[in-house]
Write a protein that holds these residues in place. Structure first.
Motif, PDB file in Angstrom:
ATOM      1  N   ILE A 128     -30.407 -19.371   0.740  1.00  0.00           N
ATOM      2  CA  ILE A 128     -31.166 -20.592   0.996  1.00  0.00           C
ATOM      3  C   ILE A 128     -32.581 -20.190   1.379  1.00  0.00           C
ATOM      4  CG2 ILE A 128     -31.428 -22.606   2.498  1.00  0.00           C
ATOM      5  CD1 ILE A 128     -29.083 -22.923   0.681  1.00  0.00           C
ATOM      6  N   ALA A 129     -33.571 -20.935   0.905  1.00  0.00           N
ATOM      7  CA  ALA A 129     -34.962 -20.652   1.254  1.00  0.00           C
ATOM      8  C   ALA A 129     -35.689 -21.948   1.579  1.00  0.00           C
ATOM      9  CB  ALA A 129     -35.662 -19.932   0.107  1.00  0.00           C
ATOM     10  N   GLY A 130     -36.705 -21.840   2.426  1.00  0.00           N
ATOM     11  CA  GLY A 130     -37.581 -22.971   2.698  1.00  0.00           C
ATOM     12  C   GLY A 130     -36.944 -24.101   3.471  1.00  0.00           C
ATOM     13  N   GLN A 131     -36.177 -23.775   4.537  1.00  0.00           N
ATOM     14  CA  GLN A 131     -35.545 -24.789   5.356  1.00  0.00           C
ATOM     15  C   GLN A 131     -36.327 -25.012   6.646  1.00  0.00           C
ATOM     16  OE1 GLN A 131     -32.582 -26.952   5.963  1.00  0.00           O
ATOM     17  NE2 GLN A 131     -33.175 -27.090   3.810  1.00  0.00           N
ATOM     18  N   ALA A 132     -36.626 -26.278   6.954  1.00  0.00           N
ATOM     19  CA  ALA A 132     -37.232 -26.608   8.247  1.00  0.00           C
ATOM     20  C   ALA A 132     -36.228 -26.304   9.348  1.00  0.00           C
ATOM     21  CB  ALA A 132     -37.631 -28.076   8.284  1.00  0.00           C
ATOM     22  N   ALA A 133     -36.704 -25.687  10.431  1.00  0.00           N
ATOM     23  CA  ALA A 133     -35.774 -25.247  11.472  1.00  0.00           C
ATOM     24  C   ALA A 133     -36.481 -25.062  12.805  1.00  0.00           C
ATOM     25  CB  ALA A 133     -35.093 -23.941  11.061  1.00  0.00           C
ATOM     26  N   PHE A 134     -35.673 -25.025  13.867  1.00  0.00           N
ATOM     27  CA  PHE A 134     -36.115 -24.647  15.207  1.00  0.00           C
ATOM     28  C   PHE A 134     -35.126 -23.631  15.762  1.00  0.00           C
ATOM     29  CE2 PHE A 134     -38.326 -28.690  14.915  1.00  0.00           C
ATOM     30  CZ  PHE A 134     -39.511 -28.475  15.603  1.00  0.00           C
ATOM     31  N   GLN A 192     -39.436 -18.095  18.091  1.00  0.00           N
ATOM     32  CA  GLN A 192     -39.480 -18.571  19.462  1.00  0.00           C
ATOM     33  C   GLN A 192     -39.042 -20.039  19.516  1.00  0.00           C
ATOM     34  OE1 GLN A 192     -40.206 -16.620  22.087  1.00  0.00           O
ATOM     35  NE2 GLN A 192     -40.522 -14.876  20.711  1.00  0.00           N
ATOM     36  N   PRO A 193     -38.418 -20.460  20.614  1.00  0.00           N
ATOM     37  CA  PRO A 193     -38.025 -21.866  20.740  1.00  0.00           C
ATOM     38  C   PRO A 193     -39.225 -22.810  20.666  1.00  0.00           C
ATOM     39  CG  PRO A 193     -36.960 -20.527  22.419  1.00  0.00           C
ATOM     40  CD  PRO A 193     -37.994 -19.657  21.767  1.00  0.00           C
ATOM     41  N   PHE A 194     -38.965 -24.017  20.163  1.00  0.00           N
ATOM     42  CA  PHE A 194     -39.911 -25.136  20.149  1.00  0.00           C
ATOM     43  C   PHE A 194     -41.071 -24.943  19.164  1.00  0.00           C
ATOM     44  CE2 PHE A 194     -38.610 -24.343  24.685  1.00  0.00           C
ATOM     45  CZ  PHE A 194     -37.477 -25.144  24.613  1.00  0.00           C
ATOM     46  N   VAL A 195     -40.951 -23.956  18.289  1.00  0.00           N
ATOM     47  CA  VAL A 195     -41.957 -23.724  17.244  1.00  0.00           C
ATOM     48  C   VAL A 195     -41.373 -24.184  15.909  1.00  0.00           C
ATOM     49  CG1 VAL A 195     -43.309 -22.002  16.002  1.00  0.00           C
ATOM     50  CG2 VAL A 195     -42.940 -21.766  18.474  1.00  0.00           C
ATOM     51  N   PRO A 196     -42.016 -25.118  15.202  1.00  0.00           N
ATOM     52  CA  PRO A 196     -41.505 -25.538  13.893  1.00  0.00           C
ATOM     53  C   PRO A 196     -41.581 -24.392  12.885  1.00  0.00           C
ATOM     54  CG  PRO A 196     -43.636 -26.557  14.343  1.00  0.00           C
ATOM     55  CD  PRO A 196     -43.225 -25.866  15.596  1.00  0.00           C
ATOM     56  N   LEU A 197     -40.484 -24.164  12.168  1.00  0.00           N
ATOM     57  CA  LEU A 197     -40.369 -23.016  11.283  1.00  0.00           C
ATOM     58  C   LEU A 197     -39.934 -23.419   9.881  1.00  0.00           C
ATOM     59  CD1 LEU A 197     -38.304 -20.700  13.672  1.00  0.00           C
ATOM     60  CD2 LEU A 197     -40.778 -20.548  13.274  1.00  0.00           C
ATOM     61  N   GLN A 198     -40.205 -22.527   8.951  1.00  0.00           N
ATOM     62  CA  GLN A 198     -39.551 -22.517   7.644  1.00  0.00           C
ATOM     63  C   GLN A 198     -38.759 -21.217   7.590  1.00  0.00           C
ATOM     64  OE1 GLN A 198     -39.504 -24.415   4.632  1.00  0.00           O
ATOM     65  NE2 GLN A 198     -40.224 -26.133   5.870  1.00  0.00           N
ATOM     66  N   ILE A 199     -37.471 -21.313   7.346  1.00  0.00           N
ATOM     67  CA  ILE A 199     -36.655 -20.103   7.321  1.00  0.00           C
ATOM     68  C   ILE A 199     -35.842 -20.037   6.031  1.00  0.00           C
ATOM     69  CG2 ILE A 199     -36.477 -20.087   9.840  1.00  0.00           C
ATOM     70  CD1 ILE A 199     -33.511 -20.953   9.476  1.00  0.00           C
TER      71      ILE A 199
END
Length: 241
Positions: A5-11, A54-61
């Motif tokens: 899987i690529a390009g998932q919004a995550a925290f 890090q927590p509370f940072v919007p990510l793409q994973i």
């Protein structure tokens, strides 16, 4: 379960050491819910992921793997919402711990993901109590355990059935544990996310904690211990879990 899987919004919800230089990273994703991943080499001094995850940072994973434990293949920050400090930080850790301990793995809750983003944004602005109560209620509803309050009568009194997710209508609170009693008008306000009244906010705090404790089934929330020295005397704070 998907292999890649690529390009998932995550925290990030939580990280802990894994083997010599890696880390286990629990994440909450938009489309796949909560999952546990391993970030290879994250604990090395110059690891890029060490600063990003890090927590509370919007990510793409992105990740890969056929087993329940996935291997992170991508981790990029998509912005910076701001810093959490003081009570807001502890409440953010509390929300993360709730998600980590109550959400099943690979159980998507996209609406809850949006509510979580709203909560973090509010906490950064030091808007704590009402967004936290709303998030708790949305979490319960998304998990299928929230009690239907639509038929509550405003002029009635309700009592918690200990150990069960049930409210019983009673005639009087005399002889009852008052901490387990709720006025119908307060429950109606909770159902409408109307927290203008301090009495409603206090009732909502008790109401949410009762349900959450049942769902935790004995699991300890470490973030609650952090609240005690941060908030002082227990009868004063009404803005925290």
């Amino acid at each position: 379960m998907d292999y890649r899987i690529a390009g998932q919004a995550a925290f990030v919800l939580h990280t802990r050491p894994y083997r010599d230089t890696s880390a286990l990273v629990d994440v909450f994703t938009l489309e796949h819910g909560r999952l546990c991943t391993v970030s290879r080499g994250m604990r090395r001094p110059h690891s890029k992921n060490r600063a990003i995850l890090q927590p509370f940072v919007p990510l793409q994973i992105g990740w890969q793997g056929r087993n329940e434990l996935k291997t992170l293949t991508l981790a990029e920050s998509t912005g910076h919402l701001g810093l959490l400090t003081g009570k807001a930080l502890i409440c953010g850790l509390y929300a993360n711990e709730l998600l980590q301990k109550l959400l099943p793995v690979f159980d998507p809750h996209p609406k809850l993901f949006v509510y979580y983003q709203y909560l973090i944004t509010a906490l950064i602005a030091q808007d704590i109590e009402i967004p936290l109560r709303i998030f708790e209620r949305k979490l319960l509803l998304e998990l299928g355990y929230g009690i239907d309050l639509s038929s509550i009568s405003a002029d009635s009194i309700y009592y918690i059935n200990p150990g069960k997710l049930v409210l019983e209508k009673i005639v009087t609170i005399e002889g009852r544990d008052r901490s387990k009693c709720f006025y119908g008008e307060h429950l109606q306000a909770i159902n409408n996310d109307d927290y203008e009244s301090i009495q409603v906010r206090r009732a909502a705090k008790r109401y949410m904690r009762w349900q959450i404790d049942i769902l935790l089934d004995g699991k300890v929330l470490n973030s609650r211990d952090l609240l005690k020295p941060a908030l002082g005397a227990p009868e004063q704070p009404t803005s925290t879990p």
